[in-house]
Design a protein around this motif. Structure first.
Motif, short mmCIF file in Angstrom:
data_model
loop_
_atom_site.label_atom_id
_atom_site.label_comp_id
_atom_site.label_asym_id
_atom_site.label_seq_id
_atom_site.Cartn_x
_atom_site.Cartn_y
_atom_site.Cartn_z
N ASN A 50 28.73 51.26 20.49
CA ASN A 50 29.96 51.31 21.27
C ASN A 50 31.04 50.47 20.59
O ASN A 50 30.96 49.25 20.51
N ALA A 51 32.03 51.17 20.11
CA ALA A 51 33.08 50.50 19.34
C ALA A 51 33.86 49.50 20.18
O ALA A 51 34.34 48.49 19.69
N GLN A 52 33.95 49.79 21.46
CA GLN A 52 34.70 48.88 22.32
C GLN A 52 34.01 47.55 22.46
O GLN A 52 34.64 46.49 22.42
N ALA A 53 32.72 47.63 22.68
CA ALA A 53 31.96 46.39 22.84
C ALA A 53 32.08 45.56 21.56
O ALA A 53 32.27 44.35 21.59
N ARG A 54 31.96 46.27 20.47
CA ARG A 54 32.05 45.60 19.18
C ARG A 54 33.40 44.94 18.99
O ARG A 54 33.51 43.76 18.63
N ALA A 55 34.44 45.70 19.28
CA ALA A 55 35.79 45.17 19.12
C ALA A 55 36.00 43.96 20.04
O ALA A 55 36.57 42.94 19.65
N PHE A 56 35.50 44.10 21.24
CA PHE A 56 35.66 43.04 22.22
C PHE A 56 34.98 41.77 21.73
O PHE A 56 35.55 40.68 21.72
N ARG A 57 33.77 41.96 21.31
CA ARG A 57 33.01 40.83 20.84
C ARG A 57 33.69 40.16 19.63
O ARG A 57 33.79 38.95 19.52
N ARG B 54 39.36 44.39 29.18
CA ARG B 54 39.55 45.31 30.29
C ARG B 54 38.94 46.68 29.98
O ARG B 54 38.19 47.24 30.79
N ALA B 55 39.26 47.19 28.81
CA ALA B 55 38.75 48.50 28.43
C ALA B 55 37.22 48.48 28.38
O ALA B 55 36.56 49.39 28.85
N PHE B 56 36.71 47.42 27.84
CA PHE B 56 35.28 47.28 27.71
C PHE B 56 34.61 47.30 29.08
O PHE B 56 33.68 48.04 29.35
N ARG B 57 35.16 46.48 29.94
CA ARG B 57 34.60 46.39 31.28
C ARG B 57 34.69 47.75 32.00
O ARG B 57 33.77 48.20 32.65
N ARG B 58 35.79 48.42 31.84
CA ARG B 58 36.01 49.67 32.56
C ARG B 58 35.34 50.86 31.88
O ARG B 58 35.35 51.96 32.40
N GLN B 59 34.84 50.65 30.71
CA GLN B 59 34.20 51.75 29.98
C GLN B 59 35.18 52.89 29.73
O GLN B 59 34.83 54.05 29.85
N ALA B 60 36.40 52.54 29.47
CA ALA B 60 37.41 53.56 29.18
C ALA B 60 38.46 52.91 28.31
O ALA B 60 38.86 51.77 28.54
N SER B 61 38.88 53.59 27.28
CA SER B 61 39.83 52.98 26.36
C SER B 61 41.27 53.36 26.68
O SER B 61 42.20 52.81 26.12
#
Lengths: 346, 346
Positions: A50-57, B54-61
């Motif tokens: 999951n790119a978002q999790a990665r980016a977030f981290r 926020r995006a990460f938490r919401r699972q939506a970019s």
DNA sequence: CTGTTAGCGCGTTCAG
DNA sequence: CTGAACGCGCTAACAG
């Protein structure tokens, strides 16, 4: 089934999540057998991190915004290509933003960087919101524009020299009365190009007759009006150097509608070498900006800035090039040209 | 100082993080005094919520990708504008992707959606990778293209009807020999436009002489070659209907270089109404595609798809419009036109 | 109306 | 070389 996470993979492979993570990012730090096992499970499950999790981290989105003055201008398309290529090679994504000629919108995009939607902003717009504190400015790189405020990393061309080259070329063809259709006056880019025109004329011992200078706004219509104005005023000229291709195209159209031939009666030179230049009839002699390279350089500067930190400064000047097509010709028969002009003039 | 987080704000204001979050997203669910306090602290600290978290938490970019066939085509710029406007109104961002006429790159962008870089993909490219399982297809909307595979939400125009309208118009001007410069043959879009040409001719009781049909690839050069080919073969015609503006512009250039005047000797009609159409001399009569609207509609469909889930289907057809400029004229002097054509023909 | 709590999925310590 | 545990910043339950 829900999309697998790194944990799903770990359980299925009977290893820890850390091992999975390492297998994917630093394969050589994992024992081959373990690695192969993990990779097999990854493939089976169709796991995709999951790119978002990665980016977030990582606190980095690996995304940059290319903010342009007016997205309707095809010029920026090629710049975008350059940015995108350099970006994707480095694992970055590119968002394109449209300032719509509204300085306030620049602030909007700066906020997107503050909100961490993107890591940085490549600016191709004339100005920054006046009220911002330079110290807290997010990563910004400027391309082709003059932003006075601070010492921001910049990629630019030498507008004055490029314009002078265009005029030199016309002078070399024997032209003596060379009009210039300039961009809007308060902008430094327009001024630089007009200066180049003036300089080249002076260098050739020619007078930069103020009557030969007409201001436009880079639109097709501005090119038409400029030529109409020259003809109306009865200003003699055998060549026109426009500050961009669209105005040059407008100039060609207007000249023709007055019965003047391009290039036989009047030579026309543009600037930019956009998609227009080749489509116009006759194809325009113009100054080519290396748009792709400009984009790529800007992106390279952005990456450097991101790695180096706020202190980073740089200025790269990319070379332009005169592209000769068929909208220009020697003043073969000076008398004929003058006659044609006289006929077109009221 | 590190950038403040929601927790910093909460501590400073003496409330919980949840209250801060609510104050920012659902202000009316918070007591006014509390809200004002929180907002004051937010302002003091210059707190700006981290969009990534926020995006990460919401699972939506809240990001969609607009994937186009060839980003160098200015046509897509206007579509992009429409997408971007609809998107930003709904709080979405838009990434533009370039398929570079390579089907494999479509897969790349689909992966970006799988990796959750983006929530969905607006496709303006001819095909999907053949090997993908339709069930696991991420949110996709198709615009202006024919993607056979599945029943994906689509916004389209009626290519055949639009082409027929162009030909009808020429017929109304008295033209009887109307050539068609088509797009590449296997593509359904090209075929639909060619069908429209054929249908309109038939409806007018005219023969769709195969000699009048020339295939091109939508490039300026293709337009030139097509006209050259017609003239070489000595095929008589008084009008040309090209499947896009660039080929129409090429046709105009080529006609002119053979001494034929547009529109006096030959009328020319384009398709798309891109930035070329108005810049060419003479400005092209063409079929306008409502590019902005197409983009906006596609984005609207995407939002609906995202909200509705995988089952969502829809097809919206947007109307095109004939834009009359000066590249077309009645067959005033049929004899003269024929004569000119004969002179240009070997 | 407000606070507490529990993760979202991943990368990165720090032990072992 | 591998695993356990923590936390990035935020939102969504659920209590109170």
């Amino acid at each position: 089934m829900a999309t697998p996470t790194i944990r799903t993979v770990a359980e299925r492979a009977g290893v820890s999540v850390a091992t999975v993570s390492r297998t994917l990012k630093e394969p050589d730090k994992v024992r081959p057998e373990t690695r192969d096992l993990v990779l097999k499970v990854v493939a089976e499950l169709g796991f995709v991190p999951n790119a978002q999790a990665r980016a977030f981290r990582r606190q980095a989105s690996d995304t940059v915004i290319l903010l342009v003055r007016d997205i309707g201008n095809p010029f920026y398309l090629d710049v975008y290509k350059g940015v995108e290529e350099a970006a994707s090679a480095a694992g970055f994504k590119v968002l394109m933003g449209d300032a719509r000629r509204d300085p306030a919108r620049v602030g909007l995009y700066l906020d997107m960087v503050r909100e961490r939607h993107a890591d940085g902003l490549i600016l191709m717009t004339g100005s920054l919101p006046p009220d911002l504190a330079m110290e807290t400015l997010p990563p910004v790189v400027v391309a082709l524009e003059y932003i006075d405020g601070g010492r921001l990393p910049t990629v630019r061309i030498d507008n004055a020299a490029a314009a002078a080259a265009a005029v030199d070329y016309l002078v070399g063809l024997g032209h003596r009365r060379i009009a210039h259709i300039s961009g809007p006056t308060p902008e430094l880019m327009s001024i630089a190009r007009a200066d180049g025109w003036r300089t080249a004329l002076a260098a050739a011992g020619l007078e930069a007759d103020p009557a030969l200078l007409v201001w436009g706004d880079y639109s097709l219509q501005a090119g038409r009006s400029a030529v109409a104005s020259l003809l109306d005023r009865g200003v003699p000229f055998t060549a026109v150097f426009a500050a961009n291709d669209e105005m040059a195209a407008g100039a060609v159209n207007e000249l023709r509608s007055h019965g003047l031939r391009v290039p036989e009666d009047v030579s026309v030179v543009g600037f930019d070498d956009t998609v227009f230049a080749a489509a116009v009839d006759p194809p325009l002699t113009t100054i080519r900006q290396p748009k792709r390279e400009i984009g790529a350089r800007a992106m390279a500067l952005m990456i450097e800035r991101l790695e180096t930190g706020p202190g980073f400064q740089a200025e790269v000047v990319v070379p332009t090039q005169l592209v000769v097509r068929t909208s220009t010709a020697p003043v073969a028969d000076r008398a004929a040209a003058t006659r044609a002009l006289a006929a077109a003039t009221p």
